[in-house]
Write a protein that holds these residues in place. Structure first.
Motif, PDB file in Angstrom:
ATOM      1  N   ALA A 214      -2.506   4.717  10.157  1.00  0.00           N
ATOM      2  CA  ALA A 214      -3.272   3.473  10.057  1.00  0.00           C
ATOM      3  C   ALA A 214      -3.498   2.856  11.431  1.00  0.00           C
ATOM      4  O   ALA A 214      -4.576   2.312  11.716  1.00  0.00           O
ATOM      5  CB  ALA A 214      -2.539   2.483   9.146  1.00  0.00           C
TER       6      ALA A 214
ATOM      7  N   ASP B  41       2.225   7.312   7.541  1.00  0.00           N
ATOM      8  CA  ASP B  41       1.040   6.573   7.098  1.00  0.00           C
ATOM      9  C   ASP B  41       0.761   5.387   8.023  1.00  0.00           C
ATOM     10  O   ASP B  41      -0.396   5.100   8.358  1.00  0.00           O
ATOM     11  CB  ASP B  41       1.228   6.051   5.672  1.00  0.00           C
ATOM     12  CG  ASP B  41       1.270   7.167   4.640  1.00  0.00           C
ATOM     13  OD1 ASP B  41       0.668   8.230   4.888  1.00  0.00           O
ATOM     14  OD2 ASP B  41       1.934   6.988   3.594  1.00  0.00           O
ATOM     15  N   LYS B  42       1.811   4.697   8.427  1.00  0.00           N
ATOM     16  CA  LYS B  42       1.634   3.560   9.332  1.00  0.00           C
ATOM     17  C   LYS B  42       1.109   4.020  10.684  1.00  0.00           C
ATOM     18  O   LYS B  42       0.248   3.361  11.300  1.00  0.00           O
ATOM     19  CB  LYS B  42       2.965   2.815   9.502  1.00  0.00           C
ATOM     20  CG  LYS B  42       3.429   2.098   8.239  1.00  0.00           C
ATOM     21  CD  LYS B  42       4.816   1.483   8.422  1.00  0.00           C
ATOM     22  CE  LYS B  42       5.295   0.833   7.131  1.00  0.00           C
ATOM     23  NZ  LYS B  42       6.670   0.292   7.254  1.00  0.00           N
TER      24      LYS B  42
ATOM     25  N   LEU C  90       0.824  -1.209   0.000  1.00  0.00           N
ATOM     26  CA  LEU C  90       0.000   0.000   0.000  1.00  0.00           C
ATOM     27  C   LEU C  90       0.858   1.260   0.000  1.00  0.00           C
ATOM     28  O   LEU C  90       0.333   2.364   0.116  1.00  0.00           O
ATOM     29  CB  LEU C  90      -0.943   0.010   1.209  1.00  0.00           C
ATOM     30  CG  LEU C  90      -1.939  -1.153   1.301  1.00  0.00           C
ATOM     31  CD1 LEU C  90      -2.814  -1.008   2.541  1.00  0.00           C
ATOM     32  CD2 LEU C  90      -2.806  -1.234   0.055  1.00  0.00           C
ATOM     33  N   ASP C  91       2.185   1.090  -0.086  1.00  0.00           N
ATOM     34  CA  ASP C  91       3.120   2.215  -0.157  1.00  0.00           C
ATOM     35  C   ASP C  91       2.937   3.153   1.039  1.00  0.00           C
ATOM     36  O   ASP C  91       2.646   4.340   0.897  1.00  0.00           O
ATOM     37  CB  ASP C  91       2.916   2.983  -1.469  1.00  0.00           C
ATOM     38  CG  ASP C  91       4.066   3.952  -1.741  1.00  0.00           C
ATOM     39  OD1 ASP C  91       5.174   3.701  -1.217  1.00  0.00           O
ATOM     40  OD2 ASP C  91       3.852   4.947  -2.453  1.00  0.00           O
ATOM     41  N   LEU C  92       3.144   2.620   2.246  1.00  0.00           N
ATOM     42  CA  LEU C  92       2.938   3.386   3.473  1.00  0.00           C
ATOM     43  C   LEU C  92       4.254   3.931   4.006  1.00  0.00           C
ATOM     44  O   LEU C  92       5.214   3.185   4.199  1.00  0.00           O
ATOM     45  CB  LEU C  92       2.291   2.507   4.546  1.00  0.00           C
ATOM     46  CG  LEU C  92       0.928   1.888   4.222  1.00  0.00           C
ATOM     47  CD1 LEU C  92       0.461   1.013   5.372  1.00  0.00           C
ATOM     48  CD2 LEU C  92      -0.102   2.962   3.927  1.00  0.00           C
TER      49      LEU C  92
ATOM     50  N   PHE D 193      -7.875   1.082   3.426  1.00  0.00           N
ATOM     51  CA  PHE D 193      -7.308   0.548   4.663  1.00  0.00           C
ATOM     52  C   PHE D 193      -7.629   1.464   5.837  1.00  0.00           C
ATOM     53  O   PHE D 193      -8.016   1.006   6.915  1.00  0.00           O
ATOM     54  CB  PHE D 193      -5.790   0.381   4.494  1.00  0.00           C
ATOM     55  CG  PHE D 193      -5.135  -0.382   5.619  1.00  0.00           C
ATOM     56  CD1 PHE D 193      -5.638  -1.595   6.045  1.00  0.00           C
ATOM     57  CD2 PHE D 193      -3.997   0.112   6.234  1.00  0.00           C
ATOM     58  CE1 PHE D 193      -5.033  -2.313   7.070  1.00  0.00           C
ATOM     59  CE2 PHE D 193      -3.373  -0.583   7.257  1.00  0.00           C
ATOM     60  CZ  PHE D 193      -3.897  -1.798   7.675  1.00  0.00           C
ATOM     61  N   TYR D 194      -7.481   2.770   5.639  1.00  0.00           N
ATOM     62  CA  TYR D 194      -7.838   3.727   6.686  1.00  0.00           C
ATOM     63  C   TYR D 194      -9.320   3.588   7.050  1.00  0.00           C
ATOM     64  O   TYR D 194      -9.695   3.585   8.233  1.00  0.00           O
ATOM     65  CB  TYR D 194      -7.572   5.163   6.239  1.00  0.00           C
ATOM     66  CG  TYR D 194      -6.129   5.509   5.985  1.00  0.00           C
ATOM     67  CD1 TYR D 194      -5.095   4.841   6.632  1.00  0.00           C
ATOM     68  CD2 TYR D 194      -5.787   6.524   5.090  1.00  0.00           C
ATOM     69  CE1 TYR D 194      -3.773   5.159   6.397  1.00  0.00           C
ATOM     70  CE2 TYR D 194      -4.465   6.856   4.852  1.00  0.00           C
ATOM     71  CZ  TYR D 194      -3.462   6.169   5.503  1.00  0.00           C
ATOM     72  OH  TYR D 194      -2.141   6.502   5.262  1.00  0.00           O
TER      73      TYR D 194
ATOM     74  N   THR E 111      -6.420  -0.204  -1.381  1.00  0.00           N
ATOM     75  CA  THR E 111      -5.763   1.098  -1.387  1.00  0.00           C
ATOM     76  C   THR E 111      -5.560   1.588   0.036  1.00  0.00           C
ATOM     77  O   THR E 111      -6.163   1.075   0.986  1.00  0.00           O
ATOM     78  CB  THR E 111      -6.612   2.146  -2.147  1.00  0.00           C
ATOM     79  OG1 THR E 111      -7.832   2.383  -1.418  1.00  0.00           O
ATOM     80  CG2 THR E 111      -6.943   1.664  -3.552  1.00  0.00           C
ATOM     81  N   ARG E 112      -4.716   2.616   0.182  1.00  0.00           N
ATOM     82  CA  ARG E 112      -4.503   3.220   1.492  1.00  0.00           C
ATOM     83  C   ARG E 112      -5.804   3.767   2.069  1.00  0.00           C
ATOM     84  O   ARG E 112      -6.098   3.588   3.253  1.00  0.00           O
ATOM     85  CB  ARG E 112      -3.469   4.346   1.406  1.00  0.00           C
ATOM     86  CG  ARG E 112      -2.041   3.889   1.527  1.00  0.00           C
ATOM     87  CD  ARG E 112      -1.093   5.063   1.561  1.00  0.00           C
ATOM     88  NE  ARG E 112      -1.143   5.839   0.314  1.00  0.00           N
ATOM     89  CZ  ARG E 112      -0.463   6.957   0.101  1.00  0.00           C
ATOM     90  NH1 ARG E 112       0.286   7.462   1.056  1.00  0.00           N
ATOM     91  NH2 ARG E 112      -0.530   7.585  -1.055  1.00  0.00           N
TER      92      ARG E 112
END
Length: 446
Positions: A72, A68-69, A62-64, A123-124, A119-120
């Motif tokens: 999440a 971003d992590k 997801l290219d975090l 996921f969020y 996608t990000r």
């Protein structure tokens, strides 16, 4: 049949004595209520543990970034806020058993869906929805326990139930790591979302809202609980005229919200980034290795939680049982950033984990001693709702500061500062908590 009844009475007598009651009073509630509730919430807490283990191994999917992590991990707690008070009121006025059952099914399905995102943004959103349904469980179970455990044993009951938090990490972090080494992170999230759907059946048949409704409880234990809990309630002052709004305006409730927010910011900032720190200590070890080592600090935390709660019930020193472990946690958190070597840092991680988990039982015994049952539901829901916003702030701060500075030192130093504010608030802002009333035998609280 007589031999079976005699054995049952012997077990009841031993349990009653261990709980601090005269030998004639059985205590089956410790065997029936606590384990079922603990396993239920262990499955809920799994959704906070598994993402912390999974995130360091999601490279490229997801290219975090680190920020971003952190988002999440933390966005879960934005959803967590919404059902705190509604679920607490439902548990008090309708049924804690039914409220938790509905939420358990909803969060199990949400956990499964979180493994299917692409996608990000998805996921969020999945993490937010998962937090939304899990958010009402904590206050609902606290209301349930208040119907089963008098004040003089409330910290121990809370701690034994809340022992599911570190126990979930002890059991599930190695399992999540092993699963990651043999399947993708999506399968970890999907498969670990299924157990709550199974346990919902056990919950429905094993749990009752109050002693009078349970099939397995003896009349002696039910009568004792009814008398003792009624005496607890009669001894409390009527806060704010007995209204919800008046109760939550009490200075002590506002202080508890502040304490919980700053403590939980440090707590989740540490807990959700712990596997990443251990991965660094192992020089990018396998997921199985990181999962096994992550279980070690939580094992120490489990022992600390139960021991601190027992000391709190025995002495009645609730404030000290919250403040002193957090002071130890501040020192260990800062020293962990200053020392070098895998073993010393691992030892300090263990001390920090024990310190940030230890206050749980005593802290959640405080609202029940200050407020009557008819208003404590809303107060605990509000404390948990606003306090758990720290679960968003902590992980995100650590991730953002790590990206900004290139080191986790700044992030963990900020977490130590948050814990320090919690210590100041609980020490200076909260008056001494009244000791639970003595029982009729004249014994001091256990």
């Amino acid at each position: 049949m007589t031999g079976t009844n005699d054995a049952s009475r012997i077990r009841d007598t031993a349990a009653g004595t261990a709980a601090g009651y005269p030998a004639a009073v059985p205590a089956k509630r410790w065997v029936y209520v606590i384990p079922v509730a603990a396993i239920m919430y262990m499955l809920a807490y799994l959704d906070r543990n598994n993402v912390s283990v999974v995130l360091p191994y999601m490279h490229g999917d997801l290219d975090l970034s680190n920020a971003d992590k952190g988002l999440a991990g933390g966005i879960f707690f934005l959803g967590y806020v919404f059902l705190q008070i509604p679920a607490a009121v439902l548990a008090q006025r309708w049924s804690a058993r039914k409220t938790v059952l509905i939420l358990m099914v909803a969060w199990g399905l949400s956990a499964v869906l979180s493994g299917l995102v692409q996608t990000r943004a998805q996921f969020y959103a999945a993490r937010f929805v998962l937090g939304f349904f899990e958010g009402g469980v904590w206050p609902a179970v606290l209301i349930l326990l208040a119907s089963w455990f008098p004040l003089r044993e409330r910290a121990r009951a809370n701690a034994l139930w809340m022992a599911c938090l570190p126990l979930s990490s002890v059991l599930m972090a190695p399992l999540s790591g092993w699963m990651l080494d043999h399947a993708g992170w999506r399968w970890v999230l999907v498969l670990q979302g299924l157990p709550p759907l199974v346990w919902a059946v056990v919950w429905w048949f094993a749990v009752a809202d109050r002693p009078a409704q349970a099939r397995w409880i003896s009349s002696a234990e039910a009568d004792h609980l009814a008398r003792t809990i009624a005496a607890d309630e009669a001894a409390k002052p009527v806060a704010g005229g007995g209204s919800y709004l008046g109760a939550v305006r009490q200075p002590s409730v506002l202080v508890l919200i502040g304490v919980y927010f700053f403590w939980i910011t440090g707590f989740y900032g540490f807990s959700l980034w712990l596997p990443a720190v251990i991965k660094e200590l192992t020089h990018n070890g396998s997921a199985t290795e990181v999962g096994l080592l992550t279980a070690v600090p939580f094992t120490v935390a489990l022992v600390a939680m139960i021991a601190n709660a027992a000391w709190s019930d025995r002495t009645g020193r609730r404030r000290q049982a919250v403040a002193l472990p957090l002071v130890v946690g501040i020192v260990a958190l800062l020293l962990g950033q200053a020392v070098h070597g895998a073993l010393p840092r691992m030892l300090l991680l263990c001390v920090t984990a024990a310190a940030v988990y230890a206050p749980y039982g005593p802290f959640w015994a405080i609202p029940g001693q200050l407020l009557r049952f008819e208003v404590v539901a809303v107060a605990m829901g509000l404390i948990n709702a606003l306090g758990n916003l720290g679960g968003f702030a902590g992980p995100y701060l650590v991730g953002w500061l790590t990206d900004a500075t290139g080191t986790s030192l700044t992030g963990f130093a900020v977490l130590a500062g948050f814990l320090a504010v919690a210590v100041i608030l609980v020490t200076l802002g909260l008056r001494p908590v009244p000791a639970p009333p003595r029982d009729r035998s004249g014994d001091a609280p256990a």
